[in-house]
Design a protein around this motif. Structure first.
Motif, PDB file in Angstrom:
ATOM      1  N   PHE A  23       0.832  -1.206   0.000  1.00 27.54           N
ATOM      2  CA  PHE A  23       0.000   0.000   0.000  1.00 27.54           C
ATOM      3  C   PHE A  23       0.864   1.252   0.000  1.00 27.54           C
ATOM      4  O   PHE A  23       1.604   1.507   0.964  1.00 27.54           O
ATOM      5  N   TYR A 135      -4.826   3.656  -6.152  1.00 35.57           N
ATOM      6  CA  TYR A 135      -5.230   4.581  -5.092  1.00 35.57           C
ATOM      7  C   TYR A 135      -4.939   6.010  -5.550  1.00 35.57           C
ATOM      8  O   TYR A 135      -3.843   6.309  -6.038  1.00 35.57           O
ATOM      9  N   TYR A 200      -4.135  12.265  11.654  1.00 32.52           N
ATOM     10  CA  TYR A 200      -3.412  11.003  11.483  1.00 32.52           C
ATOM     11  C   TYR A 200      -2.110  11.054  12.296  1.00 32.52           C
ATOM     12  O   TYR A 200      -1.706  10.040  12.875  1.00 32.52           O
ATOM     13  N   MET A 235     -10.482   3.823  10.234  1.00 31.34           N
ATOM     14  CA  MET A 235     -11.754   3.409   9.614  1.00 31.34           C
ATOM     15  C   MET A 235     -12.957   3.712  10.508  1.00 31.34           C
ATOM     16  O   MET A 235     -12.835   3.856  11.722  1.00 31.34           O
TER      17      MET A 235
HETATM   18  C1  COI Z   1      -8.889   4.793   4.553  1.00 37.41           C
HETATM   19  O1  COI Z   1      -9.409   3.936   5.257  1.00 37.41           O
HETATM   20  O2  COI Z   1      -9.099   4.877   3.372  1.00 37.41           O
HETATM   21  C2  COI Z   1      -7.974   5.728   5.169  1.00 37.41           C
HETATM   22  O3  COI Z   1      -8.340   6.761   5.573  1.00 37.41           O
HETATM   23  C3  COI Z   1      -6.581   5.260   5.256  1.00 37.41           C
HETATM   24  C4  COI Z   1      -5.639   6.185   4.597  1.00 37.41           C
HETATM   25  C5  COI Z   1      -5.257   7.295   5.511  1.00 37.41           C
HETATM   26  C6  COI Z   1      -4.421   5.417   4.139  1.00 37.41           C
END
Ligand code: COI
Length: 355
Positions: A23, A135, A200, A235
């Motif tokens: 990722f 992404y 974050y 999440m």
């Molecule tokens: C998500 O769940 O999509 C997020 O927010 C994670 C992202 C910060 C990598």
């Protein structure tokens, strides 16, 4: 709306195999960039070769974190077509965050075009194996070199793309979660519902401590009382207690997740009883003791649906559904992934194809 200038890269990077995708470690050949100045508004939208920015050390974002980001995905279906999943909803949320951070909004149509144009240019980078996707990471930073604390007068909006696999190494296997009351992620009136880097950064220490104890992520309780459930890691959280699905309400401290909204829509269509209401950790423990806590899962763009197999709170450990993915969790995952990749019909118009 200004036309988007496209300058193609003269050299191309090697593309990873679908099986090697992690990722957010690999980036495509191009990026989208647009500038803002007070006198001009947003101007000069362009696609250019992917590359570093040169920033003055006094650039406002480096000091006071006036920034926002989004995250959404493009999927390649078995028919070879590329689709974005609910981009309008992400564009709307980008502007909700912009308002909270005093960042000038961008016309949603322009935001959408920035994504469709860039993904179109780098279309060869969209992987095709189920579980992989491209992404899309849109970001706005305050780019004015100035050390006073006030909204900046200059900004950069940029979009980068990263072919990705699973967010958690566990994939769709259940994760172990620590419920923490030592730290909180957001407070009433704070920035919890904004998608901004500071939220974050504030989560890192708690997550690191939990990881050292063998957990994948933390479950956040509300900042005011450390009593009510808020989010799990990055999440939104859903619990099935008896025959009802419960998820915390959008009351300002949690992110209005697009996957959260998609899951709630599907559950309601399936006739499942859904409550968006405050739920305390004590109520969850009581349900677990009574044998009615059936399933727990997280929803997010990165992981889509992530089942929770174990919850630890103080000295208690609760194993959910024998540590296995639950029936409804699996059904949701299959339904959402089916729409994202295209084999499942999309009567709600959630996907936007790249022509
Ligand atoms: C998500 O769940 O999509 C997020 O927010 C994670 C992202 C910060 C990598």
């Amino acid at each position: 709306m200004d036309p988007i200038r496209v300058t193609k890269a003269t050299t191309r990077k090697p593309k990873p195999k679908d099986t090697d995708l992690a990722f957010g470690t690999v980036f495509t050949d191009h990026m989208f960039v647009m500038d803002f100045e007070e006198e001009k508004g947003w101007y000069d939208p362009r696609v250019e070769p992917y590359g570093p920015f040169s920033l003055d050390p006094a650039t406002a974002v480096l000091h006071y974190a006036q920034m926002l980001f989004e995250g959404l995905k493009a999927f390649r279906g078995p028919d070879g077509r590329i689709r974005l999943f609910r981009p309008q909803k992400h564009a709307a949320r980008l502007n909700v965050t912009a308002r909270r951070l005093c960042i000038p909004p961008i016309e949603p149509e322009m935001v959408l075009r920035s994504w469709t144009t860039l993904v179109g240019v780098d279309r060869e980078w969209v992987p095709s194996t189920v579980g992989t996707s491209l992404y899309i990471r849109p970001t706005i930073i305050a780019s004015e070199p100035f050390l006073g604390v006030r909204p900046a007068k200059r900004y950069i909006y940029f979009v980068i793309l990263s072919p990705v696999g699973a967010y958690y190494p566990e994939g769709i296997n259940p994760v172990k979660i620590k419920v923490i009351d030592k730290f909180s992620r957001a407070a009433p009136g704070g920035m919890g519902e904004a998608k901004t880097g500071g939220n974050y950064a504030a989560s890192l220490l708690a997550a690191e401590e939990a990881k050292h104890e063998g957990f994948t992520q933390v479950l956040w309780l509300d900042g005011a009382q450390r009593k009510y459930i808020e989010e799990v890691g990055t999440m939104n959280l859903m619990l099935k207690i008896g025959d009802e699905v419960i998820t915390p309400p959008l009351a300002g401290t949690i992110l209005a997740g697009v996957t959260r909204d998609s899951a709630l829509t599907l559950l309601r269509e399936w006739g499942v009883r859904v409550s968006e209401r405050a739920i305390s950790i004590d109520e969850v423990l009581a349900a677990a003791h009574a044998g009615s806590l059936r399933e727990v899962w997280g929803t997010g763009t990165a992981a889509v649906i992530s089942p929770v197999g174990e919850l630890a709170y103080k000295r208690e450990r609760i194993v959910v559904n024998d540590g296995k993915i639950g029936e409804l969790t699996q059904r949701l995952y299959d339904a959402i992934v089916g729409i994202q990749y295209g084999p499942t019909p999309d009567p709600r118009g959630w996907t936007v194809p790249i022509e």
